[in-house]
Design a protein around this motif. Structure first.
Motif, PDB file in Angstrom:
ATOM      1  N   GLN A   1      37.870  58.071  33.282  1.00 39.58           N
ATOM      2  CA  GLN A   1      36.876  57.047  33.111  1.00 39.58           C
ATOM      3  C   GLN A   1      36.537  56.486  34.722  1.00 39.58           C
ATOM      4  OE1 GLN A   1      38.010  53.620  30.925  1.00 39.58           O
ATOM      5  NE2 GLN A   1      35.631  52.959  30.716  1.00 39.58           N
ATOM      6  N   ILE A   2      35.243  56.410  34.885  1.00 44.89           N
ATOM      7  CA  ILE A   2      34.711  55.990  36.240  1.00 44.89           C
ATOM      8  C   ILE A   2      35.197  54.532  36.552  1.00 44.89           C
ATOM      9  CG2 ILE A   2      32.919  55.535  37.638  1.00 44.89           C
ATOM     10  CD1 ILE A   2      32.618  58.297  37.268  1.00 44.89           C
TER      11      ILE A   2
ATOM     12  N   THR B   1      30.574  45.667  40.211  1.00 43.76           N
ATOM     13  CA  THR B   1      29.685  46.387  40.875  1.00 43.76           C
ATOM     14  C   THR B   1      28.491  46.427  40.164  1.00 43.76           C
ATOM     15  OG1 THR B   1      30.327  48.367  39.809  1.00 43.76           O
ATOM     16  CG2 THR B   1      31.457  48.118  41.918  1.00 43.76           C
TER      17      THR B   1
ATOM     18  N   GLY C   1      34.432  51.062  38.444  1.00 42.09           N
ATOM     19  CA  GLY C   1      33.615  50.410  39.314  1.00 42.09           C
ATOM     20  C   GLY C   1      34.390  48.998  40.018  1.00 42.09           C
ATOM     21  N   GLY C   2      34.137  48.153  39.526  1.00 37.85           N
ATOM     22  CA  GLY C   2      34.966  46.935  40.197  1.00 37.85           C
ATOM     23  C   GLY C   2      36.444  46.741  39.526  1.00 37.85           C
ATOM     24  N   MET C   3      36.291  47.252  38.319  1.00 39.67           N
ATOM     25  CA  MET C   3      37.256  47.341  37.254  1.00 39.67           C
ATOM     26  C   MET C   3      37.531  45.858  36.681  1.00 39.67           C
ATOM     27  SD  MET C   3      40.987  49.122  37.703  1.00 39.67           S
ATOM     28  CE  MET C   3      41.700  48.769  36.092  1.00 39.67           C
ATOM     29  N   CYS C   4      36.525  45.063  36.890  1.00 38.10           N
ATOM     30  CA  CYS C   4      36.624  43.438  36.223  1.00 38.10           C
ATOM     31  C   CYS C   4      36.391  43.599  34.517  1.00 38.10           C
ATOM     32  CB  CYS C   4      35.482  42.666  36.727  1.00 38.10           C
ATOM     33  SG  CYS C   4      35.527  42.598  38.611  1.00 38.10           S
ATOM     34  N   TRP C   5      35.618  44.714  34.107  1.00 32.71           N
ATOM     35  CA  TRP C   5      35.283  44.884  32.556  1.00 32.71           C
ATOM     36  C   TRP C   5      36.501  45.612  32.184  1.00 32.71           C
ATOM     37  CZ3 TRP C   5      32.595  41.760  29.605  1.00 32.71           C
ATOM     38  CH2 TRP C   5      32.317  42.301  28.347  1.00 32.71           C
ATOM     39  N   VAL C   6      36.925  46.825  32.772  1.00 38.22           N
ATOM     40  CA  VAL C   6      37.672  47.672  32.211  1.00 38.22           C
ATOM     41  C   VAL C   6      39.094  47.282  32.013  1.00 38.22           C
ATOM     42  CG1 VAL C   6      38.708  49.909  33.064  1.00 38.22           C
ATOM     43  CG2 VAL C   6      36.342  49.969  33.181  1.00 38.22           C
TER      44      VAL C   6
ATOM     45  N   LEU D   1      25.637  56.798  37.080  1.00 43.61           N
ATOM     46  CA  LEU D   1      24.568  56.064  37.923  1.00 43.61           C
ATOM     47  C   LEU D   1      25.022  55.926  39.220  1.00 43.61           C
ATOM     48  CD1 LEU D   1      23.052  52.828  36.509  1.00 43.61           C
ATOM     49  CD2 LEU D   1      23.330  53.164  38.829  1.00 43.61           C
TER      50      LEU D   1
ATOM     51  N   PHE E   1      28.822  33.209  29.631  1.00 41.99           N
ATOM     52  CA  PHE E   1      27.679  34.043  29.514  1.00 41.99           C
ATOM     53  C   PHE E   1      26.361  33.232  29.054  1.00 41.99           C
ATOM     54  CE2 PHE E   1      31.373  36.648  27.816  1.00 41.99           C
ATOM     55  CZ  PHE E   1      31.100  37.650  28.903  1.00 41.99           C
TER      56      PHE E   1
ATOM     57  N   ASP F   1      22.683  39.361  32.768  1.00 45.60           N
ATOM     58  CA  ASP F   1      21.852  38.693  33.793  1.00 45.60           C
ATOM     59  C   ASP F   1      21.229  39.413  34.787  1.00 45.60           C
ATOM     60  OD1 ASP F   1      22.138  35.636  33.524  1.00 45.60           O
ATOM     61  OD2 ASP F   1      24.219  36.398  33.590  1.00 45.60           O
TER      62      ASP F   1
ATOM     63  N   ALA G   1      28.090  49.600  37.593  1.00 46.04           N
ATOM     64  CA  ALA G   1      28.828  49.329  36.137  1.00 46.04           C
ATOM     65  C   ALA G   1      27.848  48.468  35.221  1.00 46.04           C
ATOM     66  CB  ALA G   1      29.957  48.821  36.484  1.00 46.04           C
ATOM     67  N   SER G   2      27.411  47.126  35.926  1.00 43.81           N
ATOM     68  CA  SER G   2      26.579  46.275  35.402  1.00 43.81           C
ATOM     69  C   SER G   2      25.518  46.871  34.627  1.00 43.81           C
ATOM     70  CB  SER G   2      26.212  45.076  36.199  1.00 43.81           C
ATOM     71  OG  SER G   2      27.376  44.559  36.791  1.00 43.81           O
TER      72      SER G   2
ATOM     73  N   ARG H   1      22.827  28.132  30.148  1.00 45.26           N
ATOM     74  CA  ARG H   1      24.320  28.434  29.607  1.00 45.26           C
ATOM     75  C   ARG H   1      24.862  27.132  28.995  1.00 45.26           C
ATOM     76  NH1 ARG H   1      23.649  32.630  33.560  1.00 45.26           N
ATOM     77  NH2 ARG H   1      25.307  34.057  33.355  1.00 45.26           N
TER      78      ARG H   1
HETATM   79  C1  LIG Z   1      34.824  37.337  32.163  1.00 38.84           C
HETATM   80  C2  LIG Z   1      33.457  38.081  32.497  1.00 38.84           C
HETATM   81  C3  LIG Z   1      32.321  37.530  32.473  1.00 38.84           C
HETATM   82  C4  LIG Z   1      31.264  37.830  32.807  1.00 38.84           C
HETATM   83  N1  LIG Z   1      30.110  37.222  32.828  1.00 38.84           N
HETATM   84  C5  LIG Z   1      28.703  37.716  33.005  1.00 38.84           C
HETATM   85  C6  LIG Z   1      27.639  37.142  32.930  1.00 38.84           C
HETATM   86  O1  LIG Z   1      27.691  35.970  32.683  1.00 38.84           O
HETATM   87  N2  LIG Z   1      26.362  37.911  33.277  1.00 38.84           N
HETATM   88  C7  LIG Z   1      26.623  39.198  33.524  1.00 38.84           C
HETATM   89  O2  LIG Z   1      25.391  39.867  33.584  1.00 38.84           O
HETATM   90  N3  LIG Z   1      27.504  39.896  33.681  1.00 38.84           N
HETATM   91  C8  LIG Z   1      28.648  39.163  33.184  1.00 38.84           C
HETATM   92  N4  LIG Z   1      29.947  40.002  33.260  1.00 38.84           N
HETATM   93  C9  LIG Z   1      29.747  41.385  33.573  1.00 38.84           C
HETATM   94  C10 LIG Z   1      29.892  41.786  34.864  1.00 38.84           C
HETATM   95  O3  LIG Z   1      28.799  41.212  35.552  1.00 38.84           O
HETATM   96  C11 LIG Z   1      30.074  43.067  35.333  1.00 38.84           C
HETATM   97  O4  LIG Z   1      28.934  43.927  34.779  1.00 38.84           O
HETATM   98  C12 LIG Z   1      31.284  43.983  34.702  1.00 38.84           C
HETATM   99  O5  LIG Z   1      32.616  43.305  35.114  1.00 38.84           O
HETATM  100  C13 LIG Z   1      31.487  45.321  35.056  1.00 38.84           C
HETATM  101  O6  LIG Z   1      31.309  45.687  36.401  1.00 38.84           O
HETATM  102  P1  LIG Z   1      32.469  46.309  37.113  1.00 38.84           P
HETATM  103  O7  LIG Z   1      32.283  46.846  38.475  1.00 38.84           O
HETATM  104  O8  LIG Z   1      33.709  45.429  36.964  1.00 38.84           O
HETATM  105  O9  LIG Z   1      32.812  47.379  36.136  1.00 38.84           O
HETATM  106  P2  LIG Z   1      34.072  48.339  35.582  1.00 38.84           P
HETATM  107  O10 LIG Z   1      35.136  47.416  34.817  1.00 38.84           O
HETATM  108  O11 LIG Z   1      34.948  48.928  36.786  1.00 38.84           O
HETATM  109  O12 LIG Z   1      33.384  49.514  34.801  1.00 38.84           O
HETATM  110  C14 LIG Z   1      32.758  49.161  33.460  1.00 38.84           C
HETATM  111  C15 LIG Z   1      32.189  50.302  32.807  1.00 38.84           C
HETATM  112  O13 LIG Z   1      31.255  50.961  33.570  1.00 38.84           O
HETATM  113  C16 LIG Z   1      31.575  52.215  33.739  1.00 38.84           C
HETATM  114  N5  LIG Z   1      30.972  52.632  35.002  1.00 38.84           N
HETATM  115  C17 LIG Z   1      31.343  51.965  36.147  1.00 38.84           C
HETATM  116  N6  LIG Z   1      30.388  52.382  37.343  1.00 38.84           N
HETATM  117  C18 LIG Z   1      29.688  53.587  36.626  1.00 38.84           C
HETATM  118  C19 LIG Z   1      28.703  54.313  37.321  1.00 38.84           C
HETATM  119  N7  LIG Z   1      28.423  54.254  38.677  1.00 38.84           N
HETATM  120  N8  LIG Z   1      28.168  55.338  36.589  1.00 38.84           N
HETATM  121  C20 LIG Z   1      28.510  55.281  35.217  1.00 38.84           C
HETATM  122  N9  LIG Z   1      29.292  54.428  34.617  1.00 38.84           N
HETATM  123  C21 LIG Z   1      29.966  53.609  35.166  1.00 38.84           C
HETATM  124  C22 LIG Z   1      32.894  52.523  33.697  1.00 38.84           C
HETATM  125  O14 LIG Z   1      33.428  53.645  33.399  1.00 38.84           O
HETATM  126  C23 LIG Z   1      33.293  51.508  32.667  1.00 38.84           C
HETATM  127  O15 LIG Z   1      32.897  51.891  31.445  1.00 38.84           O
HETATM  128  C24 LIG Z   1      31.066  39.395  32.847  1.00 38.84           C
HETATM  129  C25 LIG Z   1      32.427  40.465  32.849  1.00 38.84           C
HETATM  130  C26 LIG Z   1      33.384  39.568  32.447  1.00 38.84           C
HETATM  131  C27 LIG Z   1      35.066  40.331  32.646  1.00 38.84           C
END
Ligand SMILES: Cc1cc2nc3c(=O)[nH]c(=O)nc-3n(C[C@H](O)[C@H](O)[C@H](O)COP(=O)(O)OP(=O)(O)OC[C@H]3O[C@@H](n4cnc5c(N)ncnc54)[C@H](O)[C@@H]3O)c2cc1C
Length: 267
Positions: free
Chosen positions: A26-27, A104, A29-34, A152, A176, A117, A107-108, A170
């Motif tokens: 798995q790729i 990041t 990004g910031g790992m906040c979702w993963v 991406l 969200f 958003d 990922a978003s 909100r």
């Molecule tokens: C508690 C919480 C609240 C949130 N609230 C909102 C909100 O109100 N509004 C909003 O818009 N977003 C919200 N988000 C989403 C957040 O903004 C990010 O989109 C999310 O955390 C993913 O970003 P990351 O860098 O942490 O990704 P990661 O957790 O690192 O990765 C997420 C997924 O993307 C894949 N990935 C990462 N980078 C790439 C790449 N370059 N190419 C292909 N695949 C990739 C990974 O493999 C993984 O499957 C929320 C997230 C959390 C955890």
């Protein structure tokens, strides 16, 4: 909890792409979702050595690297000078500054979260995405594509003559969105993008030329009504379909009036 067996800082996009073809890798990004997922990953693929964490400006576009943090995009002065504060407004309610310093943009956008958003705002700016394997595609098309194992690498914002306003509602400040709305006036006309319906964000264009003779209180209301009728809305714990449809009319109308420099609340 997520468990990771191996951690690989890749040296090239091709290396990242090849590793990412295995479903157990798995790729990151910031790992906040993963990190909230309950799964076991064989190899976590870290692209932070590939120089993808910058926003580059060219004569005709901005290229936002996939590893750019939400906060870096939110506070980028050139992006603000060019597109106004719509992008910042779309990002500033996401959790908190520390979170946005990690999550990041790549990922978003790649995840195309229905509540996003980020995707709502970028769609209204006619953004394109650059994928390692498939090349450049419009975000509008990408938003409808099924998930695959491509990577991406960049988001591209063309320097067209464009104005955009972003509004969301909100239930509490960093939750969200119940509904996310971005309206923009582009070289091809006015459009509204509505996300968190709670389905994925979708664009509604002014095909009936309701706003062709300008944005007034009457035409803004008419277009907002048209957009609300053109889209479907659903119910989830944050709001009912009926409430979202009503919000859509209110926020699209407000956004259009704000585009026109008239921030007076309509409803
Ligand atoms: C508690 C919480 C609240 C949130 N609230 C909102 C909100 O109100 N509004 C909003 O818009 N977003 C919200 N988000 C989403 C957040 O903004 C990010 O989109 C999310 O955390 C993913 O970003 P990351 O860098 O942490 O990704 P990661 O957790 O690192 O990765 C997420 C997924 O993307 C894949 N990935 C990462 N980078 C790439 C790449 N370059 N190419 C292909 N695949 C990739 C990974 O493999 C993984 O499957 C929320 C997230 C959390 C955890």
């Amino acid at each position: 909890m997520i468990s990771i067996e191996e951690y690989k800082i890749v040296e090239s996009l091709e290396e990242a792409y090849k590793l990412n073809q295995s479903r157990s890798n798995q790729i990151i990004g910031g790992m906040c979702w993963v990190k909230m997922q309950n799964k076991s990953v064989h190899t976590a693929i870290d692209m932070s050595n590939l120089g993808l964490d910058t926003i580059e400006e060219f004569d005709d576009c901005f290229k936002i690297g996939a590893m750019t943090t939400l906060r870096a995009l939110e506070t980028n002065e050139r992006i603000m000078e060019f597109f106004g504060n719509g992008i910042s407004e779309s990002l500033c309610h996401i959790v908190g500054v520390q979170f946005r310093n990690c999550a990041t943009v790549g990922a978003s956008v790649f995840m195309r979260f229905p509540f996003s958003d980020v995707v709502t705002a970028l769609l209204a700016l006619d953004a394109q995405v650059q994928l390692h394997q498939k090349g450049i595609v419009s975000l509008e098309d990408f938003a409808k594509m099924p998930f695959d194992r491509d990577i991406l690498t960049h988001i591209i914002l063309k320097k067209q003559n464009i104005k955009m306003k972003y509004l969301s509602l909100r239930n509490s400040y960093t939750d969200f969105p119940v509904l996310a709305v971005a309206v923009s006036q582009t070289e091809n006309g006015v459009q509204a993008c509505v996300g968190a319906r709670p389905q994925r964000a979708e664009l509604v264009k002014d095909q009936g030329n309701i706003l062709a003779n300008g944005i007034t209180k009457e035409t803004a209301k008419e277009f907002a009504e048209f957009a609300a009728n053109a889209l479907s809305f659903g119910t989830n714990p944050r709001g009912s379909a009926e409430y979202r449809k009503h919000l859509c009319k209110v926020l699209v109308c407000r956004g259009l009036l704000a585009l026109n420099g008239d921030d007076e609340n309509e409803n």
